[in-house]
Write a protein that holds these residues in place. Sequence first.
Motif, PDB file in Angstrom:
ATOM      1  N   LYS B  81       0.877  -1.164   0.000  1.00 58.77           N
ATOM      2  CA  LYS B  81       0.000   0.000   0.000  1.00 58.77           C
ATOM      3  C   LYS B  81       0.912   1.211   0.000  1.00 58.77           C
ATOM      4  CE  LYS B  81      -3.723  -2.007   2.729  1.00 58.77           C
ATOM      5  NZ  LYS B  81      -4.255  -2.067   4.099  1.00 58.77           N
ATOM      6  N   ARG B  83       1.655   5.470  -1.884  1.00 55.01           N
ATOM      7  CA  ARG B  83       1.156   6.622  -2.643  1.00 55.01           C
ATOM      8  C   ARG B  83       1.941   6.778  -3.928  1.00 55.01           C
ATOM      9  NH1 ARG B  83       0.198  10.462   2.044  1.00 55.01           N
ATOM     10  NH2 ARG B  83      -1.475   9.278   3.010  1.00 55.01           N
ATOM     11  N   ASP B 129      -2.284   9.795  -5.483  1.00 60.50           N
ATOM     12  CA  ASP B 129      -3.255   8.744  -5.183  1.00 60.50           C
ATOM     13  C   ASP B 129      -2.686   7.758  -4.166  1.00 60.50           C
ATOM     14  OD1 ASP B 129      -5.194   9.667  -6.831  1.00 60.50           O
ATOM     15  OD2 ASP B 129      -4.717   8.326  -8.518  1.00 60.50           O
ATOM     16  N   THR B 130      -3.555   7.275  -3.281  1.00 64.67           N
ATOM     17  CA  THR B 130      -3.158   6.205  -2.371  1.00 64.67           C
ATOM     18  C   THR B 130      -3.668   4.909  -2.980  1.00 64.67           C
ATOM     19  OG1 THR B 130      -3.410   7.742  -0.552  1.00 64.67           O
ATOM     20  CG2 THR B 130      -3.247   5.419   0.011  1.00 64.67           C
ATOM     21  N   LYS B 132      -3.398   0.371  -3.525  1.00 66.62           N
ATOM     22  CA  LYS B 132      -2.961  -0.945  -3.070  1.00 66.62           C
ATOM     23  C   LYS B 132      -2.582  -1.733  -4.317  1.00 66.62           C
ATOM     24  CE  LYS B 132      -4.662  -5.059  -0.709  1.00 66.62           C
ATOM     25  NZ  LYS B 132      -4.400  -5.278   0.700  1.00 66.62           N
ATOM     26  N   LYS B 157      -7.442   1.937  -5.984  1.00 69.17           N
ATOM     27  CA  LYS B 157      -7.323   3.107  -5.109  1.00 69.17           C
ATOM     28  C   LYS B 157      -7.901   2.754  -3.756  1.00 69.17           C
ATOM     29  CE  LYS B 157      -7.481   6.513  -8.743  1.00 69.17           C
ATOM     30  NZ  LYS B 157      -7.874   7.835  -9.206  1.00 69.17           N
ATOM     31  N   ILE B 158      -7.271   3.225  -2.694  1.00 67.09           N
ATOM     32  CA  ILE B 158      -7.765   2.970  -1.349  1.00 67.09           C
ATOM     33  C   ILE B 158      -7.833   4.286  -0.588  1.00 67.09           C
ATOM     34  CG2 ILE B 158      -7.005   0.574  -1.169  1.00 67.09           C
ATOM     35  CD1 ILE B 158      -4.450   1.561   0.182  1.00 67.09           C
ATOM     36  N   ASP B 159      -8.376   4.208   0.626  1.00 70.52           N
ATOM     37  CA  ASP B 159      -8.510   5.413   1.453  1.00 70.52           C
ATOM     38  C   ASP B 159      -7.151   6.019   1.760  1.00 70.52           C
ATOM     39  OD1 ASP B 159     -11.103   5.727   1.639  1.00 70.52           O
ATOM     40  OD2 ASP B 159     -11.275   5.226   3.797  1.00 70.52           O
ATOM     41  N   LYS B 160      -7.138   7.305   1.792  1.00 70.63           N
ATOM     42  CA  LYS B 160      -5.908   8.026   2.087  1.00 70.63           C
ATOM     43  C   LYS B 160      -5.285   7.576   3.411  1.00 70.63           C
ATOM     44  CE  LYS B 160      -4.459  12.644   0.872  1.00 70.63           C
ATOM     45  NZ  LYS B 160      -4.087  12.402  -0.493  1.00 70.63           N
ATOM     46  N   GLU B 161      -6.182   7.274   4.400  1.00 72.17           N
ATOM     47  CA  GLU B 161      -5.696   6.962   5.750  1.00 72.17           C
ATOM     48  C   GLU B 161      -4.905   5.648   5.804  1.00 72.17           C
ATOM     49  OE1 GLU B 161      -9.236   8.020   5.526  1.00 72.17           O
ATOM     50  OE2 GLU B 161      -8.094   9.874   5.555  1.00 72.17           O
ATOM     51  N   GLU B 162      -5.082   4.804   4.775  1.00 72.06           N
ATOM     52  CA  GLU B 162      -4.430   3.494   4.846  1.00 72.06           C
ATOM     53  C   GLU B 162      -2.902   3.586   4.762  1.00 72.06           C
ATOM     54  OE1 GLU B 162      -5.876   0.053   4.005  1.00 72.06           O
ATOM     55  OE2 GLU B 162      -7.938   0.566   3.505  1.00 72.06           O
TER      56      GLU B 162
END
Lengths: 295, 437
Positions: B81, B83, B129-130, B132, B157-162
């Motif tokens: 995971k 950016r 972009d964040t 996986k 794409k995944i949540d920024k917080e990950e």
Amino acid sequence: MSMINREVAWRVFASEFNESTLEIEGSEERAPSYLVTPLGAKINRLYAVGVLTEKENIGDPEEPMWRARVTDQTGTFFVSAGQYQPEVTSTLTNMEPPIFVAVVGKANTYEPDDETFLTSIRAEIIKEVSEEQRDNWIIEAARSLKKRLEVAIEASKMEQISVEELVELGFDEKLAEGFKLASEHYDSIDFNRYERMLEDSLRYVLPEYESKSIEEIGEESEDERDEELEDFILDVIAEIEEREGLENGVDYDRVKEKVMEEKEINQEEFEESVTSLRNDGKLYEPVLGNLKRID
Amino acid sequence: MQEKENLAPHIEDINRALNEKLSEEQIEEELRTYTERYGVPLGSAKRSIVKKYDGDPQELYISTDKKIEDIEGDEQGLNIKCRVVSIDDKEIEVDDQPKRIWYGILGDDTGTIPYTLWEAKSIDLEKGDTIKIENAYVNMWNEKPQVNIGSKASVKKIDKEEVPEFERQPQKLDLKDIREDMQDLEITGRVLSIEEKTVNTQEGEEKQLYSGVVADETGKAQFSAWHDFGICEDDVIQVKGGYVRSWRGVPQYSFDENADVRFLDDDELPESEELQETSVYTISDLAKRGGAVDAIVEAVMIDIKSGSGLIFRCPECNRVIQKGACRVHGKVDGKADLRVKGILDDGTGALTVVVNRELTEDILGYDIDKAMDIAKDEMNQDVIRDEIEEKLIAQPLKVRGNVTSDDYGLMLIADEVDQQSIDVEKEARQMLDEVRV
């Protein structure tokens, strides 16, 4: 990217160069071979400046093969040039010692027997230079020696010499690798001797140093050395003769071994002294392979 | 080591993915068998166990993803995971067919790594972009690991917080130290010159290129910006995220819209005039670097190559001719020229130096007409070369110019050649002082 990098020309003093006994042959075709000095200079090519004290044509006038001696303040480089170096041979033909010369060439070795390891320079370039250029060279060679000494001293503090650690300490990788190679081959390296060599060489270029004319340097390297060595050879023969009551002289190799060991000279130097003793009528061979004094 | 890792959350994770089909003890035993007895990495072990009991590995929630700093060398089945720090595209040829690929830098809170996306993007990736990535592979490129996202891999794409927030930390470098093929670099320098050019890209598009020379206290470098950042001459700029490419044998710092460009206070660096001063390089540094723009080399001339001195060139193609004949154009009426091709050696390395007619005239102390006269008198053009040898061999020189590098080694095209005068006494005393300490 595979780059063909020309081999660097090492600046080393004659004494360190001549003490080298480690040769690394190129493993692949056309791979260069190297001579590794006790302080780890891994030499394929070198750049030396000194006094041309002697030259001898061992070929013939049409096809000269020159042997020459170039002396710095620590010792003598043995220089050779033959048919593959036509420019060098023709330059040497016209040179009259003593003069200051610069030599660029390849490190060469010769092992006439198991115990003898001779080093020389196969010249690619030879040129008369000024005393100022000679002094410049001493500075360069001293700087180079100083760097190797620094690596050597730092490395000798390590339980096991690590090239990586030396590089981390800020030393050049090639110097570190070179010293590691050297330390695996040479039994004990007398750092003090090299430190003295460095200091003496630096003092040599200072104005307060008792300056010697080029003629004196030329003569000194011949006369002093030869006479002392010749006397020593005669003494060695006399001592063995007396102790063992020999009448037909002493075995050549025994004399050679003892003299080379005690005087730390190479075979060539020994042979030259024996030849001049014979020429002077001080030595002869009563039976083949034995040396006897003529009193 | 994995065995030291707390397995409890992973056991729970598997349990959830398998809808509590197995007991926690059974799962733990399975997991230990895979990881401890057979040394299977935790992530693969979890997937295998879930599959073995007919579950869907996609249901696994807790990441066993690697961090970028853990990526070491060749490996398969990489999950991370991260950016998108930068993204670019280019066209390459595969089996004579044009193919578009994407490449750039990925980052997380442990570091950055270059990547290449080999297949058409299923999603539209952008810088920042964040994402996986699953089932990518790693290979070594220029002795550094690089992530390859091939046809078997997936990107979503995944949540920024990950991925925890991180400050991008490109490698900071002095301009003296930039080397060919470096990636993701930060430099700070004053723009000594900049010009805008229109260039045609490989794809035939027209693009604006802003290129020039930038300098810091350690040296100068050519740069090229593929985006209009509004950079002007004399600006002090900090550029994060550029890379180094060789251009005409000289390493060049390049950057595009993916880079962060900041304009710093003017007093961050000395004035242009001071920075104009050229840096001295050892030849070994130049070899490592792969050339340099406007460098000074202090070395001894140890050889003068054939083709030096008085030479004749073909009037058609400018090639040096031998015995009145050009290799291509046959018998021609050659144009006289003077030059020096020699070997400079500073004890750290050697390079070829090329000196043009004007500088060669300075070295000889006379011009080409006089050289022609001398050669005619002697009936031999080599006498000029002999004179150059006499003047230059064993002479310490200070030579300024651009240094290029190619398969034949380094070449210095001289702009200035000066005799170097060495203060022998000062140098000797200084070294003696250092030795005595």
